[in-house]
Design an enzyme around this catalytic site. Structure first.
Site, PDB file in Angstrom:
ATOM      1  CE  LYS A  40       8.875 -30.298 -17.904  1.00 40.19           C
ATOM      2  NZ  LYS A  40       7.650 -30.733 -18.594  1.00 40.19           N
ATOM      3  CB  THR A  41       4.344 -33.013 -15.569  1.00 40.76           C
ATOM      4  OG1 THR A  41       5.494 -33.044 -16.423  1.00 40.76           O
ATOM      5  CG2 THR A  41       3.169 -33.640 -16.301  1.00 40.76           C
ATOM      6  CG  ASP A  82       5.404 -29.285 -20.902  1.00 45.04           C
ATOM      7  OD1 ASP A  82       6.134 -28.690 -20.096  1.00 45.04           O
ATOM      8  OD2 ASP A  82       5.318 -30.527 -20.951  1.00 45.04           O
ATOM      9  CD  GLU A  83       9.983 -29.985 -21.603  1.00 43.61           C
ATOM     10  OE1 GLU A  83      10.856 -29.128 -21.398  1.00 43.61           O
ATOM     11  OE2 GLU A  83       9.994 -31.106 -21.050  1.00 43.61           O
ATOM     12  CD  GLN A 111      15.862 -29.745 -17.300  1.00 39.52           C
ATOM     13  OE1 GLN A 111      15.889 -30.921 -17.633  1.00 39.52           O
ATOM     14  NE2 GLN A 111      14.968 -29.270 -16.437  1.00 39.52           N
ATOM     15  NE  ARG A 154      18.003 -35.359 -16.510  1.00 42.45           N
ATOM     16  CZ  ARG A 154      16.895 -34.657 -16.317  1.00 42.45           C
ATOM     17  NH1 ARG A 154      15.723 -35.235 -16.458  1.00 42.45           N
ATOM     18  NH2 ARG A 154      16.942 -33.392 -15.954  1.00 42.45           N
TER      19      ARG A 154
END
Length: 762
Positions: A51-52, A239-240, A270, A617
């Site tokens: 995503k980044t 973002d987020e 998330q 993770r």
């Protein structure tokens, strides 16, 4: 001439720069998200899907295509670290142009920029200062005292937490409901909030929450200012987005009215910060808020193996409040997610450390390994084991267990009781909790001890007989010394764990944290309970304190870059490790019973998202542990595996019970589940385990299935609503049953959680 140069620069900045080599490495979905430059776009970016990269490449693409100048783009992140990383990545794509991205930053840093420009519209000067937490608490304490409120009962920290919550919801003092305002100082909460805000203006200051709240006020009350920012920002990137709270959501909605070119990137699966105000509904209703929005799902994962993704995706499908996506990878196969049953918490730590030692022995590194716990109290058993084995480790996002303030305070009480000459310990606890013994009184006591050449405790015993220490300080000191004498006398007759509980109770230390309404306070109480339980492994108090001293010494010798990471699941978001250990997957621990009690179905779904975050993770291997027994509130209890274990798809899981999982204490396999040494999903042992679990009755609380006691558990025929008697708390009425735990509203002691075996029918 200057204006002509400015226009020339603007034209150059917007001119298409030609081919875009940065697009070549993107997969089709990533490229679609980058090139969708017109209209609202929701990028649902699963864990490990890049995503980044999408966000930074999209920003570079806007500039490269000449769609906007750098100063016409608003790009919002949640942390300064994320903002720095994004600026660095964009810089590598577009060069020095990144320096002109003046509106790239966090919600609060961008709000501060806006507020500096228009401070007078909310009664401030542009030179306003931003209070840190300590200054905020000091000011709130002044306000509480000035309004004649008992600041010991209604603490500044409690009020700060309430005000932060109100500001996160975009509520000024005039918008706080009567019901919300009644939650502090018998209805004075909203008034105190208003006095605090007025005081901030006098000081030309604001706190962190004001940065957004004041900016919101400016946008809502001054259309010309809002219109100026509408014309300024041609593109908005966020973002987020799943972590936005109400105030941030309103802030974005207002700014987005000026341009349809809003792109938000996030993952509804998330969203794990509801406890601090995040609203997952913000991302769930994006298509409704912005009709015609394009939704791009990033589902190709570049981090984890097929089995890890399959297990995580299968687990999260149990959530109803989600937009839906399924992660996949080219990394076929890999190791299945291991689910291991163990006897208790100590066995869990031993088994997990054995796995990590095996990993390191096969050319792996300690830094490859992470232990992700639901609550900080779970760390203690792992830290003890790491130290015993000499495994280097670091606690991420917080201090090590024995370095936590509440643990150090408890140790100081024990040391002061054990030794009359331990001045450092006595100084630490002399006014914790507050006893009216201020810094001036402590200085007098220290001076007297030096003059008399005696320990501080002995000097205090002399000083309370004179007039040099008077008032509250003398009373508080006399009571503390009397308590220490009584506790010291009891050291020979009481188990050291029980003595510690008594000290924490009678000193008022536990009550201090119970009265603290900060969300972290309950975690401190849990850590103190874990401390008391840990002491049971030592024969006496001297042995325990020696162990603590040695642990602290060994900790300082183990500094290395190659360390195992130990952290909470919340702290792990955004990180990744080849090997991830996930302990404590039991009902009441994970999902957290406290969260379920407070939030019902909504909280359960957030707990499940937290489990999903934990699993994703892991890059190569994930190992889940659940124990048959946990020591909870000082008593051993049989516990059930988490419902999340059941929700893992069997085809992606290797489920086994280590030797002696249920039969170490003489329990038979037929009665408790596993009888063979390594039972699996396909074995008779696992089937018996499932059959036993299926006999556990369930009831629904706010739509959430929650296991309660089976007929084999000792509830003595007790039922909700029944009147009972408890030897310590007296008469009460049962309000809730949860296995062999009862919630009881006692007539004199208030609501308590007690064990069914300790009550009688009244």
């Amino acid at each position: 001439m200057a204006e002509t140069q400015k226009i020339s620069d603007l034209a150059r900045a917007r001119a298409p720069a030609g081919p875009a080599p940065y697009l070549e490495g993107l997969n089709p979905e990533q490229r679609e998200a980058v090139e969708a430059l017109d209209g609202p776009v929701l990028v649902l970016a699963g864990a490990g899907t890049g995503k980044t990269r999408v966000l930074t490449t999209r920003l570079a693409h806007i500039l490269n295509m000449g769609k906007a100048s750098p100063w016409e783009i608003l790009c919002v992140t949640f942390t300064n670290k994320a903002a720095r990383e994004m600026r660095s990545r964009v810089g590598s794509l577009i060069g020095d142009t990144v320096e002109r991205l003046q509106w790239l930053g966090t919600f609060h840093s961008i709000s501060a920029q806006i507020l500096r420009r228009h401070a007078e519209l909310v009664g401030l000067k542009s030179s306003f200062s931003i209070l840190d937490t300590d200054d905020q608490l000091r000011l709130l304490k002044q306000v509480i005292i000035a309004e004649d409120v008992d600041e010991k009962r209604w603490t500044a920290r409690h009020l700060a937490s309430l005000i932060d919550g109100w500001k996160n919801r975009g509520l000024g003092p005039d918008k706080v409901s009567e019901q919300d305002g009644c939650s502090f100082a018998n209805g004075k909460g909203a008034k105190l909030y208003g006095v605090y805000q007025d005081r901030l203006k006098v000081l030309n200051a604001c706190d962190f929450g004001d940065l957004l709240l004041h900016t919101l006020s400016i946008f809502l009350n001054h259309e010309d200012v809002l219109g100026d920012y509408h014309r300024r920002f041609r593109y908005l990137l966020v973002d987020e987005y799943q972590d936005t709270n109400v105030a941030q959501y309103l802030w974005l909605r207002l700014l987005a009215r000026g341009s349809a070119n809003l792109c938000v990137v996030g993952d509804d699966d998330q969203s794990i910060y509801g406890w601090r105000g995040a609203e997952v509904d913000n991302i769930l209703r994006f298509e409704k808020d912005f009709p015609g929005a394009k939704v791009v799902r990033l589902e190709r994962n570049y981090r984890s193996t097929e089995h890890i993704l399959g297990a995580a995706s299968g687990l999260i499908t149990a959530n109803k409040g989600r937009l839906g996506k399924t992660l996949w990878t080219d990394e076929a196969g890999g190791e299945k997610v291991a689910v291991r049953g163990v006897w208790d918490g100590e066995a869990e730590a031993r088994a997990a450390c054995e796995e990590m030692e095996n990993w390191c022995s096969k050319d792996g590194a300690c830094a490859d390994c992470a232990v992700l716990v639901r609550a900080s109290w779970q760390m203690r058993a792992f830290e003890d084991r790491f130290i015993a084995l000499g495994l280097p480790y670091r606690v991420v996002g917080g201090p090590r267990f024995f370095e936590r303030a509440e643990i150090r305070d408890a140790h100081a009480y024990l040391r002061a009781v054990k030794s009359n000459a331990d001045d450092l310990a006595f100084e630490r606890i002399i006014n914790v909790p507050k006893r009216g013994i201020g810094a001036t009184s402590v200085q007098k006591l220290q001076q007297a001890a030096r003059v008399m050449n005696v320990p501080l405790q002995e000097a205090c015993r002399h000083m309370i007989t004179t007039d040099e220490i008077s008032g509250k300080a003398r009373t508080g000191l006399r009571m503390l010394l009397g308590d220490i004498d009584r506790w010291r006398e009891a050291t020979g007759s009481l188990p050291h764990g029980e003595l510690t509980e008594i000290i924490l109770d009678e000193s008022g230390y536990s009550a201090m944290w119970m009265a603290d309404k900060n969300p972290l306070a309950q975690g401190r109480l849990d850590n103190l309970k874990e401390l008391v339980q840990a002491m049971g492994a030592f024969d006496n108090l001297d042995g325990y304190l020696e162990h603590v001293a040695l642990v602290s010494e060994l900790d300082t010798r183990n500094e290395t870059d190659d360390q195992i990471s130990l952290m909470t699941l919340h702290a792990a978001k955004g990180l990744e490790f080849p090997l991830v250990i996930l302990p404590g997957w039991e009902e009441s621990v994970f999902p957290s019973q406290r969260s379920l009690d407070e939030g019902g179905t909504t909280a359960l779904e957030e707990e499940r998202r937290l489990a999903y975050v934990g699993l994703t993770r892991a890059r190569k291997q994930a190992i889940i542990y659940f124990a048959a027994n946990r020591q909870i509130y000082g008593r051993w209890q049989s516990v059930l595996p988490s419902r999340f274990v059941d929700e893992l798809p069997p085809e992606h899981v290797d489920a086994q019970a280590d030797t002696g999982y249920y039969n170490q204490a003489g329990s038979g396999g037929d009665d408790t589940g596993f009888s063979d040494n390594r039972s699996t999903y396909n074995s008779p042992g696992w089937a018996r385990f499932q059959a036993k679990k299926d006999t556990v009755r369930s009831r629904t609380i706010e739509g959430t299935a929650r296991p309660i006691a089976s007929d084999k558990q000792s509830t003595n025929g007790l039922q909700q609503g029944m009147r009972i008697f408890h030897q310590k708390f007296g008469y009460g009425r049962i309000t809730q049953l949860d296995g062999d735990k009862l919630s009881v509203a006692f007539e004199k002691a208030g609501t308590k959680k007690v064990m069914a075996g300790f009550v009688d029918k009244a």
